[in-house]
Design a protein around this motif. Sequence first.
Motif: not given
Length: 396
Positions: A134-152
Motif C-alpha cells: 500500500t502507498f498512502e497519499a493526499l491528492a487534490g482537494l476533496r469535494p466540499l460537500a463531503r468535507t462539510r459532512v466530515l466537519l459535522d
Amino acid sequence: MLAPLTNTPRDYAWGSSTLIAELEGRVPSGRPEAEVWFGDHPGSPALLQDGSSRTLDAWFAAEGVATDSPERLPYLLKLLAAGSPLSIQVHPSQEQARAGAAREDAAGIAVDAPHRNYRDDNHKPEVIVAVSDTFEALAGLRPLARTRVLLDALGDAPGVARLREVLGATDDAAALRDALAWLLSGTAGPAVAEIIAAVRAATSETFATEIAAIGRIADAYPGDPGVVVALLMNHVTLRRGEAVYVPAGVLHAYLSGLGVELMAASDNVLRGGLTPKHIDVDELLAIVDTRPGEPPLLPAVAGEPGVDVFAPGIEDFELLRVVVAEGEVRRIRLRGPAIALATAGAPVVTAPGGRVELVPGGAAFASPDERTLEITGAGELYLAMPGRVPRRPAAG
C-alpha cells in the motif's frame, strides 16, 4: 549504449529507514533513506557504471547533447520511500515556472537560497506508482460537500466553527482558497489547535480512514497548520501497481510507503504545510488550483502482454510497468533516452548497445540512439521514456 545506473539515497528526514534497504535486500543503514534519483538533474545526477565514473549529466555533456536537445532527459525517475509525511506541496505550470525563475533571477536570489521558490524554469507534473503493498497519499482537494459532512463529525469547537464559516462561500474553489489563505496566514494557530483536538476526539464510520490519517499527521507535525490543510484533501491508499498523477496546481503530499515516481526534470516546489522549510503563502495561492474534485488516479492502460502503460498524455514522460516470467521475452520500442528500474526478481535488459542484469533497486540507462529493448529473466521493472506527445522547442 546500455549501462547500469546507480545513485546514493538522499537522507531527507521523512525518509524510511527500511523500505529501500528491504527492496534491495541489504541491511538498513540506520539513516532515513528517502529518494534515489535516476536521471541527469544537477541536484543529484546518477552515476553511469560503464567504466568511466561519469555522472549522467557529464555523459550528455561529453556527447555534445545540449540541455535543450530532444535527446536530453526530459524527466527524472525516482525511487521514493516515505517513512513519515512529506510536505504538502504544489508545482507550477511551465509558464509559471519560467516567469517565477526569471523573477527570482532578476532579484538576485541564489538558486540554492532557502527562500527561493523556483530552482529552475521547468514545470513538474508527476506520477507515483505504489511498489509497496500500500502507498498512502493526499491528492487534490476533496469535494466540499463531503468535507462539510466530515466537519459535522468534528463537533462545534470554536476552531471547527470558524473553519465552517470560512468555507461558507457559495463558490467552492473560492471557499477553499479562502481557507488555505486563513490557515497559512499565521493567525489561525488557536483554531488549528482546536480543530486538531476535535479530530482526535472524533468518531465516524464514514471518515474513519481520514480521521486516523490526520491523527498520524498531527503526531508527526504537532500544531502545524498543514494538518488542517490535509483535512481538506483527498486521502488515497494505492495498492501495489496503482498510480496517482499530479499535474500543475494540484495540492498533494505523500504519507507512507514505497513508490516509483516519474516527473518532469524539475525541483520546483511550493509548500503548504507539514514542513519547517520556507512557505511563500502568496506564491502558493497564485499557482494552486483550488477547484475540488475526486483523487487524480491514473489507471494503467494494457499495452503488449505483460506491459501496463501509465501515460498522462504529456510530452515529458511515460511510464511502463513490465512483468516478465522465465522464458518470456518483452520487446519494447523506445522513444528517446530511457531508464529501466527493477522492483522485483532479476530482469535482464538487452539492447544493441549492451546487456544489464538487474536486481531490485537497480537501474539501467539506454542512450537516445537505442531504439528497442529486450527484457528477459523473471521479474518486474518500470521503464521511463519521453511521452508520445511531440516535444515543443525550448523557449527563447
